[in-house]
Design a protein around this motif. Structure first.
Motif, mmCIF file in Angstrom:
data_model
loop_
_atom_site.group_PDB
_atom_site.id
_atom_site.type_symbol
_atom_site.label_atom_id
_atom_site.label_comp_id
_atom_site.label_asym_id
_atom_site.label_seq_id
_atom_site.Cartn_x
_atom_site.Cartn_y
_atom_site.Cartn_z
ATOM 1 N N LEU A 34 44.953 36.725 39.452
ATOM 2 C CA LEU A 34 45.258 37.517 38.267
ATOM 3 C C LEU A 34 45.043 36.648 37.035
ATOM 4 O O LEU A 34 45.407 35.465 37.036
ATOM 5 C CB LEU A 34 46.707 38.002 38.285
ATOM 6 C CG LEU A 34 47.066 39.061 39.320
ATOM 7 C CD1 LEU A 34 48.570 39.303 39.339
ATOM 8 C CD2 LEU A 34 46.340 40.359 39.014
ATOM 9 N N GLY A 35 44.482 37.239 35.986
ATOM 10 C CA GLY A 35 44.273 36.491 34.752
ATOM 11 C C GLY A 35 43.446 35.247 35.009
ATOM 12 O O GLY A 35 42.434 35.296 35.703
ATOM 13 N N MET A 36 43.891 34.116 34.486
ATOM 14 C CA MET A 36 43.154 32.855 34.659
ATOM 15 C C MET A 36 43.524 32.124 35.950
ATOM 16 O O MET A 36 42.941 31.105 36.273
ATOM 17 C CB MET A 36 43.385 31.938 33.457
ATOM 18 C CG MET A 36 42.699 32.424 32.192
ATOM 19 S SD MET A 36 40.894 32.512 32.350
ATOM 20 C CE MET A 36 40.471 30.779 32.249
ATOM 21 N N LYS A 37 44.496 32.613 36.696
ATOM 22 C CA LYS A 37 44.854 31.977 37.972
ATOM 23 C C LYS A 37 43.997 32.588 39.079
ATOM 24 O O LYS A 37 44.101 33.778 39.364
ATOM 25 C CB LYS A 37 46.335 32.145 38.258
ATOM 26 C CG LYS A 37 47.206 31.422 37.257
ATOM 27 C CD LYS A 37 48.617 31.322 37.740
ATOM 28 C CE LYS A 37 49.512 30.640 36.753
ATOM 29 N NZ LYS A 37 49.198 29.287 36.462
ATOM 30 N N ARG A 38 43.153 31.767 39.681
ATOM 31 C CA ARG A 38 42.218 32.238 40.701
ATOM 32 C C ARG A 38 42.254 31.336 41.922
ATOM 33 O O ARG A 38 42.439 30.125 41.812
ATOM 34 C CB ARG A 38 40.785 32.242 40.163
ATOM 35 C CG ARG A 38 40.557 33.193 39.033
ATOM 36 C CD ARG A 38 40.500 34.620 39.531
ATOM 37 N NE ARG A 38 40.966 35.517 38.480
ATOM 38 C CZ ARG A 38 41.063 36.804 38.597
ATOM 39 N NH1 ARG A 38 40.725 37.389 39.721
ATOM 40 N NH2 ARG A 38 41.491 37.548 37.619
ATOM 41 N N MET A 39 42.045 31.946 43.103
ATOM 42 C CA MET A 39 41.896 31.196 44.348
ATOM 43 C C MET A 39 40.519 31.548 44.907
ATOM 44 O O MET A 39 40.195 32.720 45.063
ATOM 45 C CB MET A 39 42.982 31.545 45.352
ATOM 46 C CG MET A 39 42.813 30.785 46.670
ATOM 47 S SD MET A 39 44.183 31.012 47.818
ATOM 48 C CE MET A 39 44.023 32.746 48.196
ATOM 49 N N GLU A 109 36.810 38.670 33.606
ATOM 50 C CA GLU A 109 37.296 39.729 34.495
ATOM 51 C C GLU A 109 36.276 40.859 34.620
ATOM 52 O O GLU A 109 36.072 41.401 35.698
ATOM 53 C CB GLU A 109 38.614 40.282 33.933
ATOM 54 C CG GLU A 109 39.316 41.233 34.866
ATOM 55 C CD GLU A 109 40.223 40.528 35.850
ATOM 56 O OE1 GLU A 109 40.213 40.948 37.022
ATOM 57 O OE2 GLU A 109 40.922 39.579 35.467
ATOM 58 N N LYS A 110 35.610 41.183 33.514
ATOM 59 C CA LYS A 110 34.702 42.333 33.454
ATOM 60 C C LYS A 110 33.643 42.301 34.560
ATOM 61 O O LYS A 110 33.421 43.280 35.252
ATOM 62 C CB LYS A 110 34.035 42.371 32.080
ATOM 63 C CG LYS A 110 33.130 43.572 31.864
ATOM 64 C CD LYS A 110 32.609 43.595 30.454
ATOM 65 C CE LYS A 110 31.226 42.995 30.436
ATOM 66 N NZ LYS A 110 30.571 43.046 29.143
ATOM 67 N N ASP A 111 32.997 41.153 34.729
ATOM 68 C CA ASP A 111 31.944 41.066 35.750
ATOM 69 C C ASP A 111 32.243 40.012 36.822
ATOM 70 O O ASP A 111 31.370 39.629 37.584
ATOM 71 C CB ASP A 111 30.576 40.812 35.111
ATOM 72 C CG ASP A 111 30.555 39.563 34.252
ATOM 73 O OD1 ASP A 111 31.593 38.865 34.163
ATOM 74 O OD2 ASP A 111 29.504 39.268 33.669
ATOM 75 N N ALA A 112 33.502 39.574 36.887
ATOM 76 C CA ALA A 112 33.958 38.611 37.903
ATOM 77 C C ALA A 112 33.078 37.367 37.953
ATOM 78 O O ALA A 112 32.720 36.889 39.024
ATOM 79 C CB ALA A 112 34.062 39.275 39.267
ATOM 80 N N GLY A 140 30.557 37.697 41.041
ATOM 81 C CA GLY A 140 31.098 38.763 41.878
ATOM 82 C C GLY A 140 30.004 39.618 42.500
ATOM 83 O O GLY A 140 28.979 39.852 41.899
ATOM 84 N N GLU A 141 30.267 40.068 43.730
ATOM 85 C CA GLU A 141 29.316 40.932 44.441
ATOM 86 C C GLU A 141 29.885 42.341 44.527
ATOM 87 O O GLU A 141 29.434 43.246 43.890
ATOM 88 C CB GLU A 141 29.020 40.383 45.842
ATOM 89 C CG GLU A 141 28.329 39.041 45.824
ATOM 90 C CD GLU A 141 26.905 39.088 45.279
ATOM 91 O OE1 GLU A 141 26.227 40.083 45.518
ATOM 92 O OE2 GLU A 141 26.502 38.135 44.624
ATOM 93 N N SER A 142 30.939 42.501 45.356
ATOM 94 C CA SER A 142 31.575 43.804 45.518
ATOM 95 C C SER A 142 32.976 43.601 46.052
ATOM 96 O O SER A 142 33.283 42.560 46.608
ATOM 97 C CB SER A 142 30.766 44.682 46.475
ATOM 98 O OG SER A 142 30.710 44.060 47.745
ATOM 99 N N ASP A 143 33.831 44.574 45.888
ATOM 100 C CA ASP A 143 35.201 44.459 46.389
ATOM 101 C C ASP A 143 35.199 44.417 47.916
ATOM 102 O O ASP A 143 34.405 45.070 48.563
ATOM 103 C CB ASP A 143 36.064 45.638 45.934
ATOM 104 C CG ASP A 143 36.383 45.541 44.450
ATOM 105 O OD1 ASP A 143 36.348 44.421 43.918
ATOM 106 O OD2 ASP A 143 36.668 46.587 43.828
#
Length: 144
Positions: A34-39, A109-112, A140-143
């Motif tokens: 979420l937000g700027m915290k990413r794994m 976030e918009k385009d991951a 990002g590719e897809s969910d």
């Protein structure tokens, strides 16, 4: 906090005693957060055809890198700070000190898309210093 399938590009350089070693990893992985915290999670195969699982935790002011499999290590990067970790390889294990010079992290976030650029130095078992760069690009590719 949906998982998203991503393309991972990780380029690193290590310079020691005037010699530079470059490595590049291009794999599929996944990102959550979420937000700027990413794994970010991905698996790479080394030159000996052994799997190395990597988990990177990214936050506003800290990056944690954990690798398991053919090697085991957990390393923290905090800008302008010295941290200590241990590196375990089947043939040896040793203490590693890391001094992080810079961390530049961006996430859209918009385009991951995510980019991470770090410059840091390490000293293994108290010996000579090695200079490192790490550049990570995620698309990002897809969910999932």
């Amino acid at each position: 906090m949906a998982k998203q399938q991503v393309s991972v590009i990780l380029d690193t350089t290590i310079t020691e005693d005037g010699h530079t070693q470059k490595e590049s990893v291009r794999v599929m992985g996944e990102v959550t957060g979420l937000g700027m915290k990413r794994m970010i999670k991905f698996t790479e195969i080394n030159d000996q055809n052994e799997a190395i699982d990597t988990v990177m935790m990214l936050g506003d002011d800290k990056v944690t890198l954990k690798r398991t499999g053919a090697i085991n290590m957990s390393q923290q990067f905090i800008e302008s700070k010295r941290t200590e970790s241990h590196y375990h390889h089947p043939l040896m294990q040793f203490r590693m000190e890391t001094y992080t010079d810079t961390i530049n992290y961006r996430y859209k976030e918009k385009d991951a898309t995510l980019s991470l650029a770090m410059r840091y130095r390490t000293a293994i078992a108290g010996e000579g210093e090695r200079r490192h760069t790490l550049n990570l690009q995620i698309k990002g590719e897809s969910d999932v």
